[in-house]
Design a protein around this motif. Sequence first.
Motif, PDB file in Angstrom:
ATOM      1  N   GLU A  36       0.837  -1.209   0.000  1.00  0.00           N
ATOM      2  CA  GLU A  36       0.000   0.000   0.000  1.00  0.00           C
ATOM      3  C   GLU A  36       0.867   1.253   0.000  1.00  0.00           C
ATOM      4  O   GLU A  36       0.612   2.206  -0.743  1.00  0.00           O
ATOM      5  N   LEU A  37       1.902   1.266   0.833  1.00  0.00           N
ATOM      6  CA  LEU A  37       2.813   2.408   0.887  1.00  0.00           C
ATOM      7  C   LEU A  37       3.521   2.576  -0.455  1.00  0.00           C
ATOM      8  O   LEU A  37       3.615   3.687  -0.985  1.00  0.00           O
ATOM      9  N   TYR A  38       3.989   1.471  -1.011  1.00  0.00           N
ATOM     10  CA  TYR A  38       4.669   1.512  -2.308  1.00  0.00           C
ATOM     11  C   TYR A  38       3.731   2.052  -3.385  1.00  0.00           C
ATOM     12  O   TYR A  38       4.097   2.960  -4.138  1.00  0.00           O
ATOM     13  N   ASP A  39       2.537   1.495  -3.462  1.00  0.00           N
ATOM     14  CA  ASP A  39       1.587   1.923  -4.489  1.00  0.00           C
ATOM     15  C   ASP A  39       1.253   3.410  -4.374  1.00  0.00           C
ATOM     16  O   ASP A  39       1.055   4.080  -5.378  1.00  0.00           O
ATOM     17  N   GLY A  40       1.201   3.900  -3.152  1.00  0.00           N
ATOM     18  CA  GLY A  40       0.818   5.293  -2.945  1.00  0.00           C
ATOM     19  C   GLY A  40       1.950   6.293  -3.060  1.00  0.00           C
ATOM     20  O   GLY A  40       1.701   7.491  -3.244  1.00  0.00           O
ATOM     21  N   THR A  41       3.198   5.834  -2.962  1.00  0.00           N
ATOM     22  CA  THR A  41       4.309   6.787  -2.916  1.00  0.00           C
ATOM     23  C   THR A  41       5.383   6.565  -3.972  1.00  0.00           C
ATOM     24  O   THR A  41       6.150   7.483  -4.262  1.00  0.00           O
ATOM     25  N   ALA A  42       5.468   5.388  -4.543  1.00  0.00           N
ATOM     26  CA  ALA A  42       6.590   5.057  -5.426  1.00  0.00           C
ATOM     27  C   ALA A  42       6.685   5.960  -6.653  1.00  0.00           C
ATOM     28  O   ALA A  42       7.789   6.263  -7.104  1.00  0.00           O
ATOM     29  N   ASP A  69      14.872  -0.823   2.338  1.00  0.00           N
ATOM     30  CA  ASP A  69      15.218  -0.132   3.581  1.00  0.00           C
ATOM     31  C   ASP A  69      13.974   0.202   4.401  1.00  0.00           C
ATOM     32  O   ASP A  69      13.992   0.108   5.635  1.00  0.00           O
ATOM     33  N   VAL A  70      12.905   0.606   3.728  1.00  0.00           N
ATOM     34  CA  VAL A  70      11.653   0.889   4.438  1.00  0.00           C
ATOM     35  C   VAL A  70      11.202  -0.361   5.186  1.00  0.00           C
ATOM     36  O   VAL A  70      10.865  -0.306   6.373  1.00  0.00           O
ATOM     37  N   TRP A  71      11.200  -1.499   4.496  1.00  0.00           N
ATOM     38  CA  TRP A  71      10.775  -2.750   5.125  1.00  0.00           C
ATOM     39  C   TRP A  71      11.665  -3.090   6.327  1.00  0.00           C
ATOM     40  O   TRP A  71      11.192  -3.468   7.387  1.00  0.00           O
TER      41      TRP A  71
END
Length: 111
Positions: A36-42, A69-71
Amino acid sequence: MTTLAPPTRASEDDPWATADDVLTRVATGDRLALAELYDGTAGRVFGLIRRTVGDPIVAEAVLQGVYVDVWTHAPKFDARRGSALLWLGGVVRRRLLQIPGGREHDDSSGV
């Protein structure tokens, strides 16, 4: 200077508005939250990296490293110290500084 600032008008389904909550879920090992974070910010993160490094292949590698790194480091995120987007910006910066021969280290300009 380009920043990772959220849009001025955030809605409930705006991933930039809920990034703190999503990153907190990532910190607990929630893989769907990372997606979700990836889809919204990548998209924006990639754009920032691409403009900084120039080479799209290098930018893709940096982007991948950012989300690894986020993970890995999400448990260090503390919303009391700043927003998730600010934290994400720091991850991007650290990754960019690790690029060998990157613009930060390019002495070919003669300056």
